[in-house]
Design a protein around this motif. Structure first.
Motif, PDB file in Angstrom:
ATOM      1  N   GLY A  65       0.814  -1.218   0.000  1.00  0.00           N
ATOM      2  CA  GLY A  65       0.000   0.000   0.000  1.00  0.00           C
ATOM      3  C   GLY A  65       0.843   1.261   0.000  1.00  0.00           C
ATOM      4  O   GLY A  65       0.339   2.344  -0.252  1.00  0.00           O
ATOM      5  N   ARG A  66       2.142   1.124   0.294  1.00  0.00           N
ATOM      6  CA  ARG A  66       3.021   2.289   0.365  1.00  0.00           C
ATOM      7  C   ARG A  66       3.993   2.330  -0.803  1.00  0.00           C
ATOM      8  O   ARG A  66       4.895   3.141  -0.836  1.00  0.00           O
ATOM      9  CB  ARG A  66       3.812   2.243   1.683  1.00  0.00           C
ATOM     10  CG  ARG A  66       2.963   2.433   2.922  1.00  0.00           C
ATOM     11  CD  ARG A  66       3.795   2.356   4.193  1.00  0.00           C
ATOM     12  NE  ARG A  66       4.007   0.990   4.645  1.00  0.00           N
ATOM     13  CZ  ARG A  66       5.186   0.426   4.793  1.00  0.00           C
ATOM     14  NH1 ARG A  66       6.279   1.107   4.526  1.00  0.00           N
ATOM     15  NH2 ARG A  66       5.299  -0.823   5.198  1.00  0.00           N
ATOM     16  N   TYR A  70      -3.355   1.755   4.463  1.00  0.00           N
ATOM     17  CA  TYR A  70      -4.790   1.598   4.727  1.00  0.00           C
ATOM     18  C   TYR A  70      -5.455   1.314   3.393  1.00  0.00           C
ATOM     19  O   TYR A  70      -4.888   1.625   2.339  1.00  0.00           O
ATOM     20  CB  TYR A  70      -5.373   2.878   5.346  1.00  0.00           C
ATOM     21  CG  TYR A  70      -5.088   3.007   6.822  1.00  0.00           C
ATOM     22  CD1 TYR A  70      -6.012   2.561   7.758  1.00  0.00           C
ATOM     23  CD2 TYR A  70      -3.885   3.553   7.250  1.00  0.00           C
ATOM     24  CE1 TYR A  70      -5.724   2.659   9.115  1.00  0.00           C
ATOM     25  CE2 TYR A  70      -3.597   3.653   8.605  1.00  0.00           C
ATOM     26  CZ  TYR A  70      -4.525   3.199   9.539  1.00  0.00           C
ATOM     27  OH  TYR A  70      -4.255   3.285  10.867  1.00  0.00           O
ATOM     28  N   PRO A  71      -6.657   0.724   3.425  1.00  0.00           N
ATOM     29  CA  PRO A  71      -7.301   0.398   2.139  1.00  0.00           C
ATOM     30  C   PRO A  71      -7.408   1.619   1.217  1.00  0.00           C
ATOM     31  O   PRO A  71      -7.257   1.499   0.012  1.00  0.00           O
ATOM     32  CB  PRO A  71      -8.687  -0.089   2.554  1.00  0.00           C
ATOM     33  CG  PRO A  71      -8.543  -0.518   3.969  1.00  0.00           C
ATOM     34  CD  PRO A  71      -7.450   0.297   4.575  1.00  0.00           C
ATOM     35  N   GLU A  72      -7.638   2.805   1.787  1.00  0.00           N
ATOM     36  CA  GLU A  72      -7.827   3.982   0.931  1.00  0.00           C
ATOM     37  C   GLU A  72      -6.510   4.669   0.567  1.00  0.00           C
ATOM     38  O   GLU A  72      -6.505   5.615  -0.211  1.00  0.00           O
ATOM     39  CB  GLU A  72      -8.802   4.967   1.590  1.00  0.00           C
ATOM     40  CG  GLU A  72      -8.340   5.593   2.896  1.00  0.00           C
ATOM     41  CD  GLU A  72      -8.598   4.724   4.125  1.00  0.00           C
ATOM     42  OE1 GLU A  72      -8.822   3.495   3.957  1.00  0.00           O
ATOM     43  OE2 GLU A  72      -8.558   5.255   5.252  1.00  0.00           O
ATOM     44  N   GLY A  73      -5.408   4.178   1.133  1.00  0.00           N
ATOM     45  CA  GLY A  73      -4.113   4.772   0.780  1.00  0.00           C
ATOM     46  C   GLY A  73      -3.244   4.946   2.007  1.00  0.00           C
ATOM     47  O   GLY A  73      -3.689   4.695   3.134  1.00  0.00           O
ATOM     48  N   PRO A  74      -1.998   5.392   1.816  1.00  0.00           N
ATOM     49  CA  PRO A  74      -1.094   5.536   2.964  1.00  0.00           C
ATOM     50  C   PRO A  74      -1.512   6.682   3.892  1.00  0.00           C
ATOM     51  O   PRO A  74      -1.901   7.741   3.408  1.00  0.00           O
ATOM     52  CB  PRO A  74       0.259   5.858   2.314  1.00  0.00           C
ATOM     53  CG  PRO A  74       0.086   5.618   0.854  1.00  0.00           C
ATOM     54  CD  PRO A  74      -1.367   5.746   0.558  1.00  0.00           C
ATOM     55  N   PHE A 105       1.370   6.133  -6.644  1.00  0.00           N
ATOM     56  CA  PHE A 105       1.313   4.923  -5.825  1.00  0.00           C
ATOM     57  C   PHE A 105       0.777   3.765  -6.646  1.00  0.00           C
ATOM     58  O   PHE A 105      -0.218   3.902  -7.355  1.00  0.00           O
ATOM     59  CB  PHE A 105       0.458   5.155  -4.579  1.00  0.00           C
ATOM     60  CG  PHE A 105       1.199   5.939  -3.541  1.00  0.00           C
ATOM     61  CD1 PHE A 105       1.952   5.301  -2.581  1.00  0.00           C
ATOM     62  CD2 PHE A 105       1.179   7.323  -3.569  1.00  0.00           C
ATOM     63  CE1 PHE A 105       2.681   6.036  -1.649  1.00  0.00           C
ATOM     64  CE2 PHE A 105       1.894   8.061  -2.638  1.00  0.00           C
ATOM     65  CZ  PHE A 105       2.645   7.408  -1.677  1.00  0.00           C
ATOM     66  N   ALA A 150      -0.666   0.879  -5.762  1.00  0.00           N
ATOM     67  CA  ALA A 150      -1.977   0.329  -5.436  1.00  0.00           C
ATOM     68  C   ALA A 150      -3.079   1.400  -5.454  1.00  0.00           C
ATOM     69  O   ALA A 150      -4.255   1.074  -5.326  1.00  0.00           O
ATOM     70  CB  ALA A 150      -1.921  -0.345  -4.062  1.00  0.00           C
ATOM     71  N   HIS A 151      -2.680   2.664  -5.579  1.00  0.00           N
ATOM     72  CA  HIS A 151      -3.671   3.756  -5.545  1.00  0.00           C
ATOM     73  C   HIS A 151      -3.335   4.734  -6.659  1.00  0.00           C
ATOM     74  O   HIS A 151      -2.701   5.763  -6.415  1.00  0.00           O
ATOM     75  CB  HIS A 151      -3.643   4.467  -4.191  1.00  0.00           C
ATOM     76  CG  HIS A 151      -3.705   3.539  -3.018  1.00  0.00           C
ATOM     77  ND1 HIS A 151      -4.874   2.991  -2.576  1.00  0.00           N
ATOM     78  CD2 HIS A 151      -2.726   3.044  -2.232  1.00  0.00           C
ATOM     79  CE1 HIS A 151      -4.619   2.194  -1.556  1.00  0.00           C
ATOM     80  NE2 HIS A 151      -3.318   2.210  -1.323  1.00  0.00           N
ATOM     81  N   LEU A 158      -3.450   8.497  -6.308  1.00  0.00           N
ATOM     82  CA  LEU A 158      -2.670   9.159  -5.254  1.00  0.00           C
ATOM     83  C   LEU A 158      -1.236   9.395  -5.723  1.00  0.00           C
ATOM     84  O   LEU A 158      -0.683   8.598  -6.469  1.00  0.00           O
ATOM     85  CB  LEU A 158      -2.653   8.307  -3.977  1.00  0.00           C
ATOM     86  CG  LEU A 158      -3.974   8.167  -3.243  1.00  0.00           C
ATOM     87  CD1 LEU A 158      -3.786   7.334  -1.982  1.00  0.00           C
ATOM     88  CD2 LEU A 158      -4.556   9.530  -2.878  1.00  0.00           C
TER      89      LEU A 158
END
Lengths: 634, 361
Positions: free
Chosen positions: A413-414, A462-466, B164, B166-167, B170
């Protein structure tokens, strides 16, 4: 952008433009001069231009702004005698990404003449003559006027021409000899055998002009800026053409430059323009922008008259209609950056001069707001630690997978999708790895002791991002003291860090042994103050009666820890025992083998004078405990 | 309450009269111990005599005598231990070679970049600015869209901005400007009466210092992480003259009262008109040198009037409100002030550098 002074002067006819004027005006128009040098009998200026101004990617564009500043306008483009007629070759525009295509056919004569001025100019621009009239003329016009053009060897073309999107996987071999695989987003010029040019980016190998070329097809067109930019970026193919088409060229120049180029090539080679024709439509004139004089006054800080503003805008090429309170402005075709009133204000003020704007502090009625806790806390912590002898570090927010600790949150996630390298691929979960690297580097540099700290966010997945948590980390290690006669050398131990934690009034800290004599801890800082801490604490009266101090020297077995003994003593002592500390531990001469001597210091104080007898009584209760703890009085 | 010295037996009263003189006359530890024995010793001292006397004293004067004894005890003890300390330290200092290396207390330092950040904040605090902080992990909306940066702008590319895995929406903020978007969006929130926070405050002015990230390889002038300070003021009828007044003041407060400031046109998508702010080169004083590229001026910050799209994106009426914004690189200013030629030194954390960059007091 390179600009030879002589060419700049040529554009502004009727005015002698000195180097001094150029140096004075260009920066104040928004174009700082990076570099000036004398080259081949000319003065070459390297000018920085802003990303929004595609129109100054030509010497004429820069001259236009200078002329406006000097209160004049440029003369028209050099004329030509080319006349348009019927289409001489089928050209079909299949994609809206090319809205207009001006073409001509030129029979090349046999003269290999290229003017010396052109050769010299191209060299000043950092290019060189290719000894081909079609290529050199095209390049000269590109630098001078900003419209990229291309010439195809007409006799190598196969059938009719289409401007279309490439087929996915289609292969294109460029002028540079490199084959590239295209996608369905790339716009190409194609004949019936395939792509012959990457629109607005690069010509093709198969149809390029050579010394043997007898007839050429000249192209001067409008290509969609975003499309050109995307293709150039994807292929990492940034050419003079893509740089200009990618920011937007001047539609009004497409036809005149086609004519000028065709005629120039014909003249140089002693050839002839056979045909000239256009396909598609030029864009409509931009709609007018309403500029109220009150907006101009508000932004400029002083009234600027309608006629003054109008004169500035007209000199820049705009068409202006004025009424009592406003101007209606049609921006010139080359200024894609002028889309709203504020843009026009900037133009007026640029020509007025930013130095003519007043300097006034705004009077603000709004009350100042408080400083945020996290900021104040960060500053206070760092100043506190600096006063205690620690140095604040600044390390990057990334770390590598090898820096991850087992307890850290899921690194995926990071993870950055495009890190600078594997060791920079994760947003860090701890400050200690980077701090340790800095500490080790300092020890290797010969520092005996390192005291470092950093305050920075660390990240959790976190699921929504770092999510970030502001964190304080500190490293202390090496050997302290031993640098003067009064301070003995001592190795930094966890007890030193415990003492520091007590000094800082930190709650329990978890001391990490980082190896190589380095100890550290890390703790998240609160995002909100735990309680409203007053600037000056509430007064609590303290005892003014004398303090009574007693020392006790004990013999204990080696291996005995102090903590439980202190607790046991405190349990039997009254509250007036304000302090109990072990102030010395001694082994060696005078102390039996396997034992050590401890010196304990007791301090008593109350809201009255204590009597010797009562203190003796309390000390006796402590001494009475000793036998049960296998401790003897020394 | 006054002390009743008349309750003292004459011998003790007389001894007390001489006490101070005897203490001053004491020349060594033995003298002090002798006096201790006489005045406060555990056996047959003036103090024990007085405690015995207290037991026989009639009730009515017991409290007075008790208070007096306490007073004398404290006076005697304090004076004796003070004199003892004097004697010990005098004998110690007379035996110490003062040309020896003295012990120096440990000194640390706040990082020069943070010190400069705090200084910049304090300069603007005098104008009523407060600090607004924002996260380093940002959305594309805050970092680009809300700042009028076009969807296909080159700065958005993965060659310029860290994203990012996974995102995908972001990123690591590439400037401190997204804090503008966050604050403006917060200020556009309306209360139950339909009044926005901005209206009830009557305007706002703030600074946003912080770390930013760009995909640059590390070299003497580039770093993938560095620090910026963003500033913004929103009010009524704000123009370039206010920006100029504010920044001229701030640059003088920051770089010295004789600092000359120059404003010239510049381009940033989130301001219009935009400007670059130069200061007269502090190295050559405007004569022209390598650092200022012979121009005599050094570019120090970017600024402009807030673009109406930035206000409207955040839900603020750009016909009613206007403002200015500015941004500066802290490392850049630090390098100008310190004449440090290499940006990397600020992130290497070499104690030799940090010690040399310590605040001069």
């Amino acid at each position: 952008m390179r600009v030879p002074l002589s060419i700049l002067q040529k554009e502004i006819s009727g005015r002698i433009l000195s180097l001094d004027q150029v140096q004075q005006y260009l920066p104040m128009l928004g174009f700082p001069i990076e570099h000036i040098e004398s080259l081949s009998g000319d003065t070459l200026l390297e000018i920085e231009i802003t990303a929004n101004r595609s129109d100054v990617l030509s010497i004429r564009g820069i001259a236009r702004d200078l002329a406006a500043k000097l209160g004049t306008t440029l003369g028209p483009l050099p004329g030509s005698s080319v006349t348009e007629g019927a289409s001489a070759l089928s050209i079909r525009l299949e994609s809206p990404l090319c809205s207009f295509y001006a073409a001509s056919i030129v029979d090349l004569g046999s003269s290999p003449y290229i003017p010396n001025d052109t050769t010299k100019f191209l060299e000043l621009m950092g290019s060189s003559s290719k000894a081909l009239a079609s290529v050199d003329a095209s390049n000269e016009l590109l630098y001078r006027f900003g419209q990229p053009t291309h010439a195809f060897d007409l006799d190598t073309l196969q059938g009719s021409i289409t401007v279309r999107l490439a087929k996915s996987g289609e292969v294109f071999v460029g002028l540079d000899g490199i084959s590239r695989t295209l996608t369905a987003q790339d716009l190409v010029i194609a004949d019936e055998a395939g792509p012959i040019a990457l629109a607005g980016v690069l010509g093709g190998e198969r149809t390029k002009v050579t010394a043997q070329t007898r007839r050429i097809l000249v192209e001067s067109a409008l290509f969609d800026a975003v499309s050109v930019r995307t293709t150039a970026h994807r292929l990492n193919l940034h050419t003079e053409a893509s740089n200009r088409f990618g920011r937007g060229v001047d539609p009004s120049q497409v036809v005149p430059i086609r004519n000028l180029l065709s005629q120039t090539i014909a003249q140089w080679t002693e050839g002839k323009v056979i045909a000239a024709w256009n396909v598609g439509l030029l864009p409509l004139v931009a709609s007018p922008i309403h500029l109220s004089l009150s907006l101009l006054e508000r932004m400029a800080g002083r009234p600027i008259s309608g006629p003054d503003a109008m004169a500035h805008l007209e000199r820049l090429g705009a068409r202006v209609l004025m009424d009592e309170h406003a101007l209606n402005v049609i921006p010139p075709s080359w200024r894609h950056d002028l889309t709203q009133a504020e843009d026009l204000v900037e133009e007026v003020l640029r020509l007025e001069g930013y130095d003519r704007i007043d300097s006034v502090l705004p009077s603000v009625q709004a009350e100042p707001l408080p400083m945020p806790f996290e900021f104040t806390q960060r500053i206070q912590w760092s100043e506190r630690l600096a006063h205690l002898g620690f140095f604040q570090t600044l390390t990057f927010g990334f770390q590598g997978p090898s820096d991850e600790t087992v307890s850290a949150s899921d690194p995926s996630g990071r993870r950055l999708s495009n890190p600078l390298g594997e060791e920079y691929s994760l947003m860090r979960s701890s400050l200690l790895p980077a701090l340790k690297k800095a500490a080790l580097q300092n020890l290797r540099n010969g520092q005996a002791e390192v005291r470092l700290f950093e305050i920075a966010p660390v990240y959790q997945s976190y699921p929504e991002g770092p999510h970030s948590v502001l964190t304080l980390a500190l490293i202390w290690g090496g050997r302290a003291g031993g640098e003067d006669v009064l301070t003995p050398a001592q190795t930094i131990t966890p007890l030193h860090l415990m003492g520091l934690a007590q000094t800082l009034q930190l709650p329990t800290i978890h001391i990490v042994d980082l190896g190589e004599g380095l100890l550290g801890f890390e703790l998240p800082l609160p995002s909100k103050p735990s309680a409203v801490a007053p600037l000056i604490p509430h007064f609590v009266p303290y005892s003014r009666h004398p303090m009574v101090q007693r020392d006790l020297s004990l013999l204990v077995s080696q291996g005995q820890t102090y903590g439980p003994i202190e607790s046991a003593f405190k349990k039997v002592l009254p509250g007036v025992c304000k302090s109990l500390r072990c102030v010395e531990v001694y082994r060696g001469k005078g102390v039996p083998e396997g034992q050590e001597a401890w010196l304990l210091r007791f301090q008593f104080q109350a809201d009255r004078s204590l009597t010797t007898e009562e203190v003796d009584e309390w000390m006796k209760t402590v001494v009475d405990l000793l036998p049960s703890m296998q401790i003897t009085l020394r | 309450m006054s002390l009743r010295f008349d309750l003292l037996p004459p011998t003790i009263a007389e001894a007390h009269q001489h006490f101070e003189a005897w203490v001053s006359a004491a020349q060594d530890v033995n003298d002090i111990n002798r006096l201790k024995g006489v005045f406060i010793g555990r056996k047959a001292s003036h103090l024990t005599l007085l405690t015995d006397l207290l037991k026989q004293t009639p009730k009515e004067s017991k409290a007075d005598l008790g208070a007096l004894i306490n007073h004398l005890k404290m006076t005697w003890e304090t004076a004796l231990s003070l004199r003892l300390e004097q004697l010990v330290s005098a004998s110690a200092s007379s035996s110490v070679d003062l040309t020896l290396t003295p012990p120096v207390l440990p000194q640390g330092a706040v990082h020069p970049i943070q010190r400069l950040e705090v200084h910049i904040v304090s300069v603007f605090r005098t104008l009523g600015y407060h600090v607004e902080e924002g996260p380093e992990v940002e959305t594309e909306e805050h970092n680009f869209d809300g700042l009028n940066i076009a969807p296909n702008h080159p700065a958005r590319r993965s060659s310029d901005t860290f994203y990012f895995e996974a995102h995908p929406h972001l990123l690591l903020r590439t400037h401190t400007s997204p804090v503008q978007v966050r604050v403006l969006k917060r200020l556009s929130q309306k209360n139950s009466q339909g009044v926005s926070l901005l209206e009830s405050l009557g305007g706002i002015r703030f600074l946003s210092p912080g770390r930013v990230y760009r995909k640059d390889e590390i070299d003497p002038t580039h770093s993938p992480m560095f620090h910026q300070v963003e500033g913004m003021l929103i009010g009524k009828n704000i123009g370039l003259q206010h920006l100029k007044g504010t920044l001229s003041y701030a640059m003088k407060a920051l770089l010295g009262a004789d600092t000359e400031v120059r404003f010239r046109p510049g381009y940033f998508p989130f301001v219009e008109p935009g400007c670059e702010v130069d200061v007269k080169c502090p190295l050559c004083k405007g004569q022209g040198c390598r650092v200022c590229k012979s121009s005599g001026w050094i570019e120090i910050l970017g600024a402009g009037l807030v673009h109406p799209h930035v206000l409207s994106h955040a839900g603020i009426d750009s016909t009613a409100w206007s403002g200015f914004a500015f941004g500066m690189g802290i490392e850049r200013i630090a390098m100008i002030i310190s004449e440090c030629p290499d940006l990397r030194l600020f992130f290497e954390n070499d104690l030799r550098f940090l010690q040399s960059m310590r605040e001069v007091r």
